[in-house]
Write a protein that holds these residues in place. Structure first.
Motif, mmCIF file in Angstrom:
data_model
loop_
_atom_site.group_PDB
_atom_site.id
_atom_site.type_symbol
_atom_site.label_atom_id
_atom_site.label_comp_id
_atom_site.label_asym_id
_atom_site.label_seq_id
_atom_site.Cartn_x
_atom_site.Cartn_y
_atom_site.Cartn_z
ATOM 1 N N ARG A 10 0.688 -1.220 -0.080
ATOM 2 C CA ARG A 10 -0.270 0.113 0.216
ATOM 3 C C ARG A 10 0.796 1.029 -0.150
ATOM 4 N N GLN A 13 2.806 2.120 -3.012
ATOM 5 C CA GLN A 13 1.912 2.386 -4.266
ATOM 6 C C GLN A 13 1.685 3.427 -3.790
ATOM 7 N N ARG A 16 5.016 5.967 -5.134
ATOM 8 C CA ARG A 16 4.698 6.291 -6.492
ATOM 9 C C ARG A 16 3.875 6.838 -7.069
ATOM 10 N N LYS A 17 2.782 6.629 -6.852
ATOM 11 C CA LYS A 17 1.162 7.755 -7.514
ATOM 12 C C LYS A 17 1.390 9.127 -6.996
ATOM 13 N N LEU A 23 5.705 2.030 -12.763
ATOM 14 C CA LEU A 23 6.109 0.365 -12.846
ATOM 15 C C LEU A 23 6.973 0.804 -13.315
ATOM 16 N N GLU A 41 3.140 -4.270 -4.547
ATOM 17 C CA GLU A 41 1.492 -3.260 -4.196
ATOM 18 C C GLU A 41 0.404 -4.161 -4.338
ATOM 19 N N ARG A 42 -0.010 -5.155 -5.157
ATOM 20 C CA ARG A 42 -1.006 -5.970 -4.505
ATOM 21 C C ARG A 42 -1.096 -6.860 -3.276
#
Length: 189
Positions: A10, A13, A16-17, A23, A41-42
């Motif tokens: 979490r 991600q 990164r965002k 990715l 990330e998942r």
């Protein structure tokens, strides 16, 4: 309690965002494959420490950034719920209200200083600023040879890269809030 690999996914991600990275971009920066980053990330993969070190090194973040708890949308903190830092034989009590984190770049405290007491602080790093809001009593702030008097209702901002002292010259306990802003960390963030 959320499993650590879920927190890592979490947080990775979100980082990164927040930086507008794909990715592919993160894979290029870290040397970790796009497929592995997607699995992390998942929350489908529990990465090794060496993989995590490659990620934090490539992104220029601290290791603990990947395992921090998510911020709640609202946080209520009472001084009764936190243990204060106590110095000067109990005459200086600093209650940490909000700890430093990478997103906000500041930390804040409620400080109580008994009448006739004082507390000295070492210089902070260059670029660190301190903001003080006096709620009760009187605070005398000494920065080098300069003295600033701030009664209840007053606020003070200063560059905290010099030695400074908090003094209570009054007859009642001084109560003030201080926010310490780490500007260098904001520039690097």
């Amino acid at each position: 309690m959320e499993p650590i690999h879920k927190k890592v996914g979490r947080n990775l991600q979100a980082i990164r965002k927040s930086r507008g990275l794909s990715l592919d971009n993160v894979a290029e920066l870290t040397g970790v494959s796009k497929a592995m980053l997607g699995q992390i990330e998942r929350g489908d993969s529990n990465p090794t420490i060496s993989v995590l070190w490659r990620i934090v090194g490539g992104l220029g973040i601290s290791f603990t950034t990947l395992i921090e708890e998510a911020d709640a949308s609202v946080t209520v903190v009472s001084p009764d719920e936190v243990e204060p830092f106590v110095e000067e034989d109990g005459a200086y009590r600093a209650y940490p209200l909000f700890s430093y984190n990478l997103r906000t770049k500041f930390e804040s405290y409620l400080v109580m200083l008994d009448p006739g007491s004082e507390h000295g602080a070492e210089p902070h790093n260059e670029g660190v600023e301190e903001y003080i809001f006096v709620h009760k009593g009187v605070l005398e702030l000494r920065i080098g040879d300069e003295v600033y008097l701030a009664p209840a209702g007053s606020s003070v901002r200063f560059s905290a890269n010099r030695p400074h002292r908090y003094v209570n010259p009054g007859a009642e306990t001084a109560q003030f809030y201080t926010v310490i802003f780490y500007a260098d960390a904001a520039a690097r963030g």
